[in-house]
Design a protein around this motif. Structure first.
Motif, PDB file in Angstrom:
ATOM      1  N   GLY A  28      -2.297  41.843  10.020  1.00 41.64           N
ATOM      2  CA  GLY A  28      -1.870  41.672  11.414  1.00 41.64           C
ATOM      3  C   GLY A  28      -2.124  42.911  12.249  1.00 41.64           C
ATOM      4  N   ARG A  29      -1.940  44.079  11.665  1.00 34.83           N
ATOM      5  CA  ARG A  29      -2.139  45.337  12.390  1.00 34.83           C
ATOM      6  C   ARG A  29      -3.601  45.534  12.774  1.00 34.83           C
ATOM      7  NH1 ARG A  29       0.468  50.137   9.527  1.00 34.83           N
ATOM      8  NH2 ARG A  29       2.286  49.136  10.428  1.00 34.83           N
ATOM      9  N   TYR A  30      -4.516  45.158  11.877  1.00 30.78           N
ATOM     10  CA  TYR A  30      -5.940  45.377  12.129  1.00 30.78           C
ATOM     11  C   TYR A  30      -6.667  44.122  12.592  1.00 30.78           C
ATOM     12  CZ  TYR A  30      -5.112  49.844   9.948  1.00 30.78           C
ATOM     13  OH  TYR A  30      -4.622  51.094   9.655  1.00 30.78           O
ATOM     14  N   GLY A  31      -5.930  43.071  12.912  1.00 29.99           N
ATOM     15  CA  GLY A  31      -6.546  41.862  13.457  1.00 29.99           C
ATOM     16  C   GLY A  31      -7.311  41.047  12.430  1.00 29.99           C
ATOM     17  N   LEU A  32      -6.965  41.168  11.166  1.00 31.22           N
ATOM     18  CA  LEU A  32      -7.632  40.394  10.117  1.00 31.22           C
ATOM     19  C   LEU A  32      -6.902  39.077   9.890  1.00 31.22           C
ATOM     20  CD1 LEU A  32      -8.195  43.315   7.590  1.00 31.22           C
ATOM     21  CD2 LEU A  32      -9.851  42.360   9.201  1.00 31.22           C
ATOM     22  N   ALA A  33      -7.566  38.167   9.215  1.00 33.61           N
ATOM     23  CA  ALA A  33      -6.950  36.874   8.907  1.00 33.61           C
ATOM     24  C   ALA A  33      -5.814  37.065   7.905  1.00 33.61           C
ATOM     25  CB  ALA A  33      -7.998  35.932   8.331  1.00 33.61           C
ATOM     26  N   THR A  34      -4.810  36.222   8.026  1.00 36.21           N
ATOM     27  CA  THR A  34      -3.684  36.265   7.096  1.00 36.21           C
ATOM     28  C   THR A  34      -4.149  35.720   5.747  1.00 36.21           C
ATOM     29  OG1 THR A  34      -2.204  35.878   8.949  1.00 36.21           O
ATOM     30  CG2 THR A  34      -1.304  35.541   6.759  1.00 36.21           C
ATOM     31  N   PRO A  35      -3.902  36.447   4.659  1.00 36.91           N
ATOM     32  CA  PRO A  35      -4.428  36.047   3.346  1.00 36.91           C
ATOM     33  C   PRO A  35      -3.599  34.952   2.654  1.00 36.91           C
ATOM     34  CG  PRO A  35      -3.255  38.116   3.159  1.00 36.91           C
ATOM     35  CD  PRO A  35      -3.246  37.749   4.606  1.00 36.91           C
ATOM     36  N   VAL A  36      -3.733  33.721   3.168  1.00 32.42           N
ATOM     37  CA  VAL A  36      -3.050  32.565   2.601  1.00 32.42           C
ATOM     38  C   VAL A  36      -4.115  31.643   2.009  1.00 32.42           C
ATOM     39  CG1 VAL A  36      -1.593  30.568   3.136  1.00 32.42           C
ATOM     40  CG2 VAL A  36      -1.218  32.719   4.307  1.00 32.42           C
ATOM     41  N   LEU A  37      -3.817  31.063   0.851  1.00 35.32           N
ATOM     42  CA  LEU A  37      -4.749  30.113   0.259  1.00 35.32           C
ATOM     43  C   LEU A  37      -4.905  28.895   1.163  1.00 35.32           C
ATOM     44  CD1 LEU A  37      -3.730  30.073  -3.519  1.00 35.32           C
ATOM     45  CD2 LEU A  37      -5.798  31.021  -2.512  1.00 35.32           C
ATOM     46  N   PRO A  38      -6.065  28.244   1.121  1.00 37.52           N
ATOM     47  CA  PRO A  38      -6.248  27.041   1.940  1.00 37.52           C
ATOM     48  C   PRO A  38      -5.425  25.874   1.391  1.00 37.52           C
ATOM     49  CG  PRO A  38      -8.170  27.421   0.565  1.00 37.52           C
ATOM     50  CD  PRO A  38      -7.272  28.611   0.384  1.00 37.52           C
ATOM     51  N   PRO A  39      -5.245  24.831   2.183  1.00 33.36           N
ATOM     52  CA  PRO A  39      -4.453  23.677   1.725  1.00 33.36           C
ATOM     53  C   PRO A  39      -4.997  23.015   0.458  1.00 33.36           C
ATOM     54  CG  PRO A  39      -4.833  23.540   4.087  1.00 33.36           C
ATOM     55  CD  PRO A  39      -5.648  24.692   3.580  1.00 33.36           C
ATOM     56  N   THR A  40      -6.275  23.151   0.194  1.00 29.69           N
ATOM     57  CA  THR A  40      -6.820  22.565  -1.032  1.00 29.69           C
ATOM     58  C   THR A  40      -6.249  23.242  -2.276  1.00 29.69           C
ATOM     59  OG1 THR A  40      -8.735  24.039  -0.887  1.00 29.69           O
ATOM     60  CG2 THR A  40      -8.979  21.824   0.036  1.00 29.69           C
ATOM     61  N   GLY A  41      -5.689  24.433  -2.107  1.00 32.74           N
ATOM     62  CA  GLY A  41      -5.035  25.109  -3.222  1.00 32.74           C
ATOM     63  C   GLY A  41      -3.842  24.312  -3.738  1.00 32.74           C
ATOM     64  N   LEU A  42      -3.156  23.598  -2.844  1.00 32.18           N
ATOM     65  CA  LEU A  42      -2.038  22.755  -3.265  1.00 32.18           C
ATOM     66  C   LEU A  42      -2.521  21.621  -4.172  1.00 32.18           C
ATOM     67  CD1 LEU A  42       0.094  22.548  -0.005  1.00 32.18           C
ATOM     68  CD2 LEU A  42       0.725  23.637  -2.164  1.00 32.18           C
ATOM     69  N   VAL A  43      -3.700  21.087  -3.857  1.00 25.46           N
ATOM     70  CA  VAL A  43      -4.267  20.018  -4.697  1.00 25.46           C
ATOM     71  C   VAL A  43      -4.587  20.569  -6.081  1.00 25.46           C
ATOM     72  CG1 VAL A  43      -6.210  18.415  -4.947  1.00 25.46           C
ATOM     73  CG2 VAL A  43      -5.185  18.795  -2.697  1.00 25.46           C
ATOM     74  N   THR A  44      -5.185  21.736  -6.128  1.00 21.27           N
ATOM     75  CA  THR A  44      -5.509  22.364  -7.409  1.00 21.27           C
ATOM     76  C   THR A  44      -4.252  22.651  -8.210  1.00 21.27           C
ATOM     77  OG1 THR A  44      -7.449  23.378  -6.377  1.00 21.27           O
ATOM     78  CG2 THR A  44      -6.720  24.287  -8.484  1.00 21.27           C
ATOM     79  N   MET A  45      -3.228  23.157  -7.540  1.00 22.86           N
ATOM     80  CA  MET A  45      -1.966  23.423  -8.227  1.00 22.86           C
ATOM     81  C   MET A  45      -1.368  22.129  -8.762  1.00 22.86           C
ATOM     82  SD  MET A  45      -0.584  26.205  -5.453  1.00 22.86           S
ATOM     83  CE  MET A  45       1.103  26.241  -5.934  1.00 22.86           C
ATOM     84  N   GLY A  46      -1.474  21.054  -8.008  1.00 24.00           N
ATOM     85  CA  GLY A  46      -0.962  19.765  -8.456  1.00 24.00           C
ATOM     86  C   GLY A  46      -1.690  19.251  -9.688  1.00 24.00           C
ATOM     87  N   VAL A  47      -3.009  19.416  -9.716  1.00 23.45           N
ATOM     88  CA  VAL A  47      -3.788  18.984 -10.882  1.00 23.45           C
ATOM     89  C   VAL A  47      -3.374  19.779 -12.120  1.00 23.45           C
ATOM     90  CG1 VAL A  47      -6.125  18.962 -11.876  1.00 23.45           C
ATOM     91  CG2 VAL A  47      -5.749  18.130  -9.554  1.00 23.45           C
ATOM     92  N   ILE A  48      -3.203  21.077 -11.963  1.00 21.92           N
ATOM     93  CA  ILE A  48      -2.798  21.922 -13.097  1.00 21.92           C
ATOM     94  C   ILE A  48      -1.410  21.518 -13.593  1.00 21.92           C
ATOM     95  CG2 ILE A  48      -2.159  24.281 -13.753  1.00 21.92           C
ATOM     96  CD1 ILE A  48      -4.415  25.218 -11.830  1.00 21.92           C
ATOM     97  N   VAL A  49      -0.494  21.257 -12.682  1.00 25.67           N
ATOM     98  CA  VAL A  49       0.864  20.860 -13.061  1.00 25.67           C
ATOM     99  C   VAL A  49       0.849  19.524 -13.794  1.00 25.67           C
ATOM    100  CG1 VAL A  49       3.047  20.042 -12.072  1.00 25.67           C
ATOM    101  CG2 VAL A  49       2.102  22.214 -11.342  1.00 25.67           C
ATOM    102  N   VAL A  50       0.103  18.555 -13.285  1.00 26.64           N
ATOM    103  CA  VAL A  50       0.046  17.236 -13.927  1.00 26.64           C
ATOM    104  C   VAL A  50      -0.588  17.339 -15.307  1.00 26.64           C
ATOM    105  CG1 VAL A  50      -1.048  14.949 -13.781  1.00 26.64           C
ATOM    106  CG2 VAL A  50       0.105  15.913 -11.789  1.00 26.64           C
ATOM    107  N   LEU A  51      -1.675  18.087 -15.434  1.00 26.76           N
ATOM    108  CA  LEU A  51      -2.329  18.252 -16.733  1.00 26.76           C
ATOM    109  C   LEU A  51      -1.391  18.923 -17.739  1.00 26.76           C
ATOM    110  CD1 LEU A  51      -4.935  18.078 -18.438  1.00 26.76           C
ATOM    111  CD2 LEU A  51      -5.490  20.352 -17.591  1.00 26.76           C
ATOM    112  N   THR A  52      -0.685  19.950 -17.289  1.00 24.44           N
ATOM    113  CA  THR A  52       0.259  20.642 -18.168  1.00 24.44           C
ATOM    114  C   THR A  52       1.375  19.697 -18.606  1.00 24.44           C
ATOM    115  OG1 THR A  52      -0.213  22.706 -17.000  1.00 24.44           O
ATOM    116  CG2 THR A  52       1.752  22.667 -18.372  1.00 24.44           C
TER     117      THR A  52
END
Length: 176
Positions: A28-52
């Motif tokens: 925020g101080r240097y005007g860079l993008a906020t380092p948050v994963l994209p929404p597709t990361g939730l899909v990936t996390m869901g696949v990992i959780v279901v497989l586990t």
């Protein structure tokens, strides 16, 4: 293999929360993008959780005697490793995105950051789900003690217990 240490998971989460908060402040101080994963990361996390969960339920069903077929020990070991990796990854994602969420929450009204704030909260929630699933599946993989076994006086692992004949009770399989 050692069981997960919840204190270590908390330390990992806290360290990454500090790192995520610092990255959001500096971004925020240097005007860079906020380092948050994209929404597709939730899909990936869901696949990992279901497989586990699916693999963990297979191990649990075998452990509870609902399956007559022998469980592949390599599959059971992989399931345990996957469960622990899921918990550690969840701690990392929860910590990182919780730190970012705290920073974005402070500037909620200053700029149009509501979308990123909700996304960071969703990612932190997904990390929490990964931790819970990892801990639960790790419990699924734990073999209960045999009847008459106690912690003390059973001999060393891989060796017969006192009073047992050689070859009796050395293997961890269910003979149905």
């Amino acid at each position: 293999m050692k069981p997960l240490n919840p204190l270590l998971l908390a330390v990992v989460g806290l360290a990454l929360a500090i790192a995520g908060w610092s990255a959001a402040v500096l971004g925020g101080r240097y005007g860079l993008a906020t380092p948050v994963l994209p929404p597709t990361g939730l899909v990936t996390m869901g696949v990992i959780v279901v497989l586990t969960l699916v693999l963990g339920i297979r191990v649990l069903r075998w452990r509870n005697g609902k399956k007559k077929k022998m469980l592949n020990p390599i599959l059971a070991a992989w399931t345990l490793v996957l469960a622990q990796a899921c918990a550690y990854t969840g701690a990392m994602l929860l910590g990182w995105h919780a730190g970012i969420f705290v920073e974005l929450l402070q500037i909620w009204s200053l700029r149009n950051s509501q979308e990123l704030t909700w996304l960071a909260l969703g990612m932190a929630g997904g990390g929490l789900v990964m931790i819970v699933v990892g801990l639960v599946v790790e419990r699924f993989c734990k073999i209960p003690p045999e009847d008459g076994d106690s912690e003390a006086g059973n001999g060393l692992p891989g060796r017969p217990r006192p009073g047992k004949a050689k070859g009796e009770g050395e293997y961890a399989y269910r003979g149905d």
